[in-house]
Design an enzyme around this catalytic site. Structure first.
Site, PDB file in Angstrom:
ATOM      1  N   GLY A 139      -0.097   0.355  -4.670  1.00  0.00           N
ATOM      2  CA  GLY A 139      -1.451  -0.329  -4.480  1.00  0.00           C
ATOM      3  C   GLY A 139      -2.426   0.165  -5.618  1.00  0.00           C
ATOM      4  O   GLY A 139      -2.539   1.267  -5.809  1.00  0.00           O
TER       5      GLY A 139
ATOM      6  N   ASN B 171       0.169   0.974   5.690  1.00  0.00           N
ATOM      7  CA  ASN B 171       1.104   0.342   4.668  1.00  0.00           C
ATOM      8  C   ASN B 171       2.092  -0.552   5.638  1.00  0.00           C
ATOM      9  O   ASN B 171       2.497  -0.433   6.502  1.00  0.00           O
ATOM     10  CB  ASN B 171       1.956   1.460   4.068  1.00  0.00           C
ATOM     11  CG  ASN B 171       3.084   0.692   3.110  1.00  0.00           C
ATOM     12  OD1 ASN B 171       4.268   1.057   2.993  1.00  0.00           O
ATOM     13  ND2 ASN B 171       3.022  -0.414   2.593  1.00  0.00           N
ATOM     14  N   GLY B 172       1.827  -1.870   4.902  1.00  0.00           N
ATOM     15  CA  GLY B 172       2.662  -2.926   5.726  1.00  0.00           C
ATOM     16  C   GLY B 172       1.795  -4.145   6.108  1.00  0.00           C
ATOM     17  O   GLY B 172       0.680  -4.307   5.569  1.00  0.00           O
TER      18      GLY B 172
ATOM     19  N   TYR C 107      13.160  -2.558  -6.664  1.00  0.00           N
ATOM     20  CA  TYR C 107      12.021  -2.606  -7.135  1.00  0.00           C
ATOM     21  C   TYR C 107      10.703  -1.580  -6.916  1.00  0.00           C
ATOM     22  O   TYR C 107      10.035  -1.164  -7.709  1.00  0.00           O
ATOM     23  CB  TYR C 107      11.514  -3.928  -7.455  1.00  0.00           C
ATOM     24  CG  TYR C 107      10.232  -4.186  -8.195  1.00  0.00           C
ATOM     25  CD1 TYR C 107       9.939  -3.980  -9.554  1.00  0.00           C
ATOM     26  CD2 TYR C 107       9.078  -4.508  -7.559  1.00  0.00           C
ATOM     27  CE1 TYR C 107       8.974  -3.947 -10.248  1.00  0.00           C
ATOM     28  CE2 TYR C 107       7.791  -4.610  -8.054  1.00  0.00           C
ATOM     29  CZ  TYR C 107       7.734  -4.303  -9.520  1.00  0.00           C
ATOM     30  OH  TYR C 107       6.444  -4.521 -10.099  1.00  0.00           O
TER      31      TYR C 107
ATOM     32  N   CYS D 154       0.966  -1.010  -0.019  1.00  0.00           N
ATOM     33  CA  CYS D 154       0.001   0.071   0.046  1.00  0.00           C
ATOM     34  C   CYS D 154       0.912   1.101  -0.037  1.00  0.00           C
ATOM     35  O   CYS D 154       2.142   1.138   0.191  1.00  0.00           O
ATOM     36  CB  CYS D 154      -0.892  -0.051   1.095  1.00  0.00           C
ATOM     37  SG  CYS D 154      -1.913  -1.377   1.510  1.00  0.00           S
TER      38      CYS D 154
END
Ligand code: SF4
Length: 510
Positions: free
Chosen positions: A50, A124-125, A270, A23
């Site tokens: 995301g 996020n995570g 990436y 995310c």
């Protein structure tokens, strides 16, 4: 239902996704600014993190409004949606699902009740002790699931669980500080109540989170690129284990948990945008250096270095610079096919990667090529690329990868394939080269990759390459994307058994 708009996605092959980030999060406190629009553009810059759903919550100091839907940021919001989100505080989210399926009720920000108002949370995570947190929630609720909030409406994410657990304590600040002690795994939170913005990061700082300054306020975002797009200047990273509180009195910081930095090395390889900086290091510069190192570790006689667009581009530039082999663009990526929401017909499907990539035959024909990619997961994408380049007339195809073999799954917010699906799990480079149809294959070493980030090795997570997980993992049965759906089904079954019990009793009595 999301509307297809032909926007770009990362995926080169339908059904063959690369590593997917969990995310992107954004938060802003800025009286006098159009905070919903700032958040919209912040999320727009974080779209690569995301692409399944997007949402924004905004508060005017009295009331929080949330707008969220499935799809890309540009599909979910229009002017009228944004104009309904008024106020001076906002948090936003772009989702790729890692805990809980990809459906509307799991979109973020999640909204939950608090003793003194409401909380809206973007995450996020990925947490790894979701099972323990369910038990904690049940314990606090007398053995029952809460009858209000998103969990009661079928949200099955670890984020909804955290939101429900924040319904606790005298203030949201107290509740968050207390809860951080219970959370294990990766989390970067932006959250708010009616009048305050908060941000928090796990003690390992696995995912990035940065603080920025606006003329009239503050911004918190997953990546520095999201600060740039809304004109915020970079102030600093949110420290691992830190909680930040921003309200009318200004910004306050608390180091809630002792920092034990383990930043995700794959962000450099990436995941993050090349124009982002993490821990003071340019992601693009890291990738170029990875390409240089790859050339030193795996040289080859060749005529042309080409990237797999676009993620292989910086490393291909580095490889060309170091090897002295000319760099060229051998394939064109069709940026406007990506996310059509139209299932390709069987004929189109058989063309596979041609949906996204087309070779430049006059550049490729007769050449000995070095093809640079950032990672190999299942290998299907690279196999199709190699075949396409040979069909276009390449004399030789040498594949070089700017990360080591991916052998282990990530439990901290990146969705790779399962262990069994990872091509490097069980096959060595020569066997993989044969499987891809390449003349040779070379992966950068772990040491080479780490050195390119200019971070101390002990400050990085490399678990998907090394199998050394910095946050201990629970039993595999309580890990994985569907852990909460499975718990819910178990609970339903238990409730169903319980509701049948009196019937059996009556029957027995009769
Ligand atoms: S396991 Fe890999 S992708 Fe996941 S946090 Fe660690 S380095 Fe990053």
């Amino acid at each position: 239902m999301a509307r297809g708009d032909g926007m770009l996605s990362h995926d080169l092959l339908p059904g063959e996704k690369g590593p997917q980030d969990s995310c992107g999060v954004f938060g802003v406190f800025a009286p006098g600014e159009e905070v919903a629009k700032l958040t919209y553009y912040g999320l727009y810059a974080l779209q690569h993190r995301g692409q399944e759903s997007a949402g924004i919550a905004a508060s005017d100091g009295e009331q929080i409004m949330v707008y969220k839907d499935m799809g890309l940021v540009s599909q979910v919001f229009d002017e009228s949606a944004l104009s309904s989100l008024t106020g001076h505080i906002a948090v936003g989210h772009a989702r790729y699902s890692t805990t809980g399926g990809s459906f509307w009720s799991n979109a973020q920000p999640t909204l939950g009740p608090r003793p003194d108002g409401t909380v809206a949370l973007a995450h996020n995570g990925n947490l790894v002790n979701t099972g323990e947190l369910v038990d904690l929630l049940l314990e606090r609720n007398g053995g029952r699931n809460p009858d209000k909030g998103e969990i009661s409406r079928g949200n099955t994410t670890d984020t909804a669980l955290v939101t429900a657990l924040l319904d606790n304590g005298d203030s949201l600040e107290d509740a968050l500080r207390e809860l951080m002690g219970h959370l294990r795994g990766a989390y970067c939170f932006t959250l708010m109540d009616e009048d305050t913005l908060y941000a928090a990061r796990d003690p390992q700082g696995i995912r990035p989170l940065v603080l920025g300054r606006l003329e009239r306020g503050w911004v918190v975002a997953s990546e520095t690129a999201a600060l740039d797009i809304c004109g915020a200047s970079f102030v600093r990273e949110v420290a691992p284990g830190e909680m930040i509180t921003i309200d009318a009195q200004g910004l306050r910081s608390q180091q809630v948990l002792e920092p034990r930095p383990k930043g995700c090395v794959f962000e450099y390889v990436y995941l993050a945008r090349p124009d982002t900086e993490i821990a003071g290091r340019s992601v693009n510069a890291s990738r170029v250096e990875m390409g240089r190192q790859l050339a030193r570790e795996h040289p080859v006689e060749a005529d042309l270095v080409i990237p797999t667009p676009e993620s292989g581009t910086p490393a291909a530039i580095g490889y060309a610079q170091e090897s002295g082999i000319p760099y060229g663009q051998g394939m064109v990526k069709n940026a406007y096919v990506g996310r059509t929401f139209i299932q390709p017909s069987q004929t189109i499907r058989q063309l596979g990667i041609r949906l996204k990539l087309n070779p430049l035959k006059e550049i490729i024909a007769g050449k000995r090529l070095v093809v640079i990619d950032d990672s190999v997961v299942r290998g299907n994408t690279q196999r199709q690329v190699v075949r396409m380049l040979r069909e276009a007339g390449a004399a030789e195809v040498h594949v070089r990868i700017s990360s080591p073999p991916v052998r282990w799954p990530c439990y901290y917010g990146i969705d790779f394939a399962s262990r069994a699906e990872l091509i490097a799990n069980g096959l060595g480079p020569e066997e993989i080269a044969r499987s891809l149809g390449a003349d040779s294959l070379g992966y950068i070493s772990e040491d080479g990759m780490v050195a390119a980030t200019e971070q101390p090795r002990e400050a990085l997570c490399t678990a998907c390459f090394s199998g050394e997980y910095p946050v201990p993992l629970p039993d595999p049965t309580v890990l994985g994307k569907s852990v909460l759906e499975a718990r819910r089904d178990d609970q339903r079954a238990a409730l169903s058994d319980a509701s049948h019990a009196p019937v059996r009793q009556e029957t027995a009595t009769a």
